[in-house]
Design an enzyme around this catalytic site. Structure first.
Site, PDB file in Angstrom:
ATOM      1  N   HIS A 190      -9.614  -5.911  10.777  1.00  0.00           N
ATOM      2  CA  HIS A 190     -10.318  -5.676   9.515  1.00  0.00           C
ATOM      3  C   HIS A 190     -11.689  -5.032   9.729  1.00  0.00           C
ATOM      4  O   HIS A 190     -12.500  -5.009   8.812  1.00  0.00           O
ATOM      5  CB  HIS A 190     -10.501  -6.993   8.747  1.00  0.00           C
ATOM      6  N   GLU A 213       0.817  -1.216   0.000  1.00  0.00           N
ATOM      7  CA  GLU A 213       0.000   0.000   0.000  1.00  0.00           C
ATOM      8  C   GLU A 213       0.849   1.264   0.000  1.00  0.00           C
ATOM      9  O   GLU A 213       0.504   2.245  -0.680  1.00  0.00           O
ATOM     10  CB  GLU A 213      -0.943  -0.006   1.212  1.00  0.00           C
TER      11      GLU A 213
END
Length: 359
Positions: free
Chosen positions: A164, A95
């Site tokens: 998450h 990322e």
């Protein structure tokens, strides 16, 4: 992509909060629509990307599995075949790497749409988002625009654990230089994503994966390729007179008669305060943590601008102050439910005993 870089090319409130789950809430909204056409949130996002890429060759998509796999949630389905690998760029699991490339390409006039598989993974790229994208326009005295969109699922999913399942709305909304959007419906998703891509500044676009498969009514206006929603303007989903409820993203479906914030930064303070001055009561709803949350900012805005109009203490409904549990029964307890919103609205309307007295 490298070839492209080289080219440098209102008021609202509720009367009686109800609804049982997202799906019934969506069904209830359909009853008030005159449109016969429906579209899923997934298709709304996909069509918005497609139309903006078709209209502007400087727009491209980059992220993990956006191309060959057509997106982890199929938001980019069909785009690789239509626009090719220079404009639909698959990346390694890095990322920080592809967010940094995206910011750099935006400096050169491109309009990247960076997909995070989940915004939990955006923590790997937060230096580029905050210190590069958000601050460059100010630090360059307005000489550098950074027209970039960071998008992907945000907030709680189902059974995926603490790492998450977290809402980052308050995190990013606290940073000057960013715009932060959180769609609920297909209309929101389509109109706000188009606005984000066209905007000259960096936009954090917070979706919710549990909404991707939900269908909403859409009008002919929404389906038009020129359709675009204004950034910084909330939507009053249903009129009411007893209590103002603010919510965003999935939480809008839990209490349908609400102000759908749509934009977290900039925040539509005018619409919120106008509603509170009509209803004299406020309940804020969010999945994120209460401390330093979006609801806290809304409460402060109302206290600063409309304190004299309040007839009851402000109620904040938020996620529990714990990392998201994995166990399903605990996970449900960690996030706002319909009954929590109902009780808060009843307390605000003096229809039940105060929280302190019930404890």
């Amino acid at each position: 992509m490298w070839g492209i870089i080289r080219q440098k090319v209102g008021t609202g409130g509720i009367s009686a909060p109800s609804m049982e789950r997202i799906r019934p809430a969506v069904s209830a909204w359909r009853c008030y629509s005159s449109s016969g056409k429906e579209m899923t949130v997934r298709d709304a996002l996909n069509s918005a990307l497609d139309e903006e890429m078709s209209a502007d060759p400087k727009v491209y998509v980059m992220g993990e599995e956006v191309g060959e796999y057509q997106g982890a949630y199929k938001i980019t389905k069909g785009l690789l075949d239509k626009y090719g690998p220079e404009r639909v760029v698959d990346t390694p699991i890095t990322e920080a790497g592809f967010a940094g490339i995206g910011v750099g390409s935006a400096y050169y006039g491109l309009r990247p749409v960076i997909e995070f598989m989940t915004f939990n993974f955006s923590m790997q790229a937060i230096d580029h988002i905050i210190n590069s994208a958000a601050k460059s326009n100010y630090m360059s005295a307005g000489q550098i625009n950074v027209p970039i969109v960071f998008r992907g699922p945000n907030g709680a999913a189902a059974g995926v654990g603490a790492q998450h399942s977290q809402c980052f709305a308050a995190w990013y909304a606290s940073c000057p230089g960013l715009k932060v959007l959180a769609p609920y419906s297909s209309e929101d998703a389509r109109g706000l994503l188009k606005a984000a891509i066209r905007d000259p500044d960096p936009v954090v676009f917070l979706e919710n994966e549990l909404l991707y498969g939900e269908s909403f009514p859409v009008s002919a206006e929404v389906l038009d390729s020129s359709f675009c929603l204004p950034i910084g303007k909330a939507k009053i989903e249903r009129e009411g007179k007893d209590v103002t409820i603010t919510a965003f993203s999935k939480m809008v479906g839990y209490a349908l008669k609400v102000i759908n914030l749509r934009s977290i930064r900039p925040l539509d303070r005018a619409t919120i305060n106008a509603s509170v001055r009509k209803t004299n009561r406020l309940v804020t709803v969010e999945e994120g943590f209460a401390q330093h949350g979006v609801g806290a900012e809304i409460c402060t805005s109302v206290i600063e601008d409309s304190f004299g109009y309040l007839d009851a203490p402000v109620e904040r409904i938020s996620g529990a102050d714990v990392p998201t549990p994995y166990a399903a029964n605990l996970e449900r307890m960690a996030f706002p439910q319909i009954e929590d919103i109902v009780r808060a609205a009843q307390r605000a309307c003096f229809r039940s005993v105060p929280m302190a007295a019930a404890a």
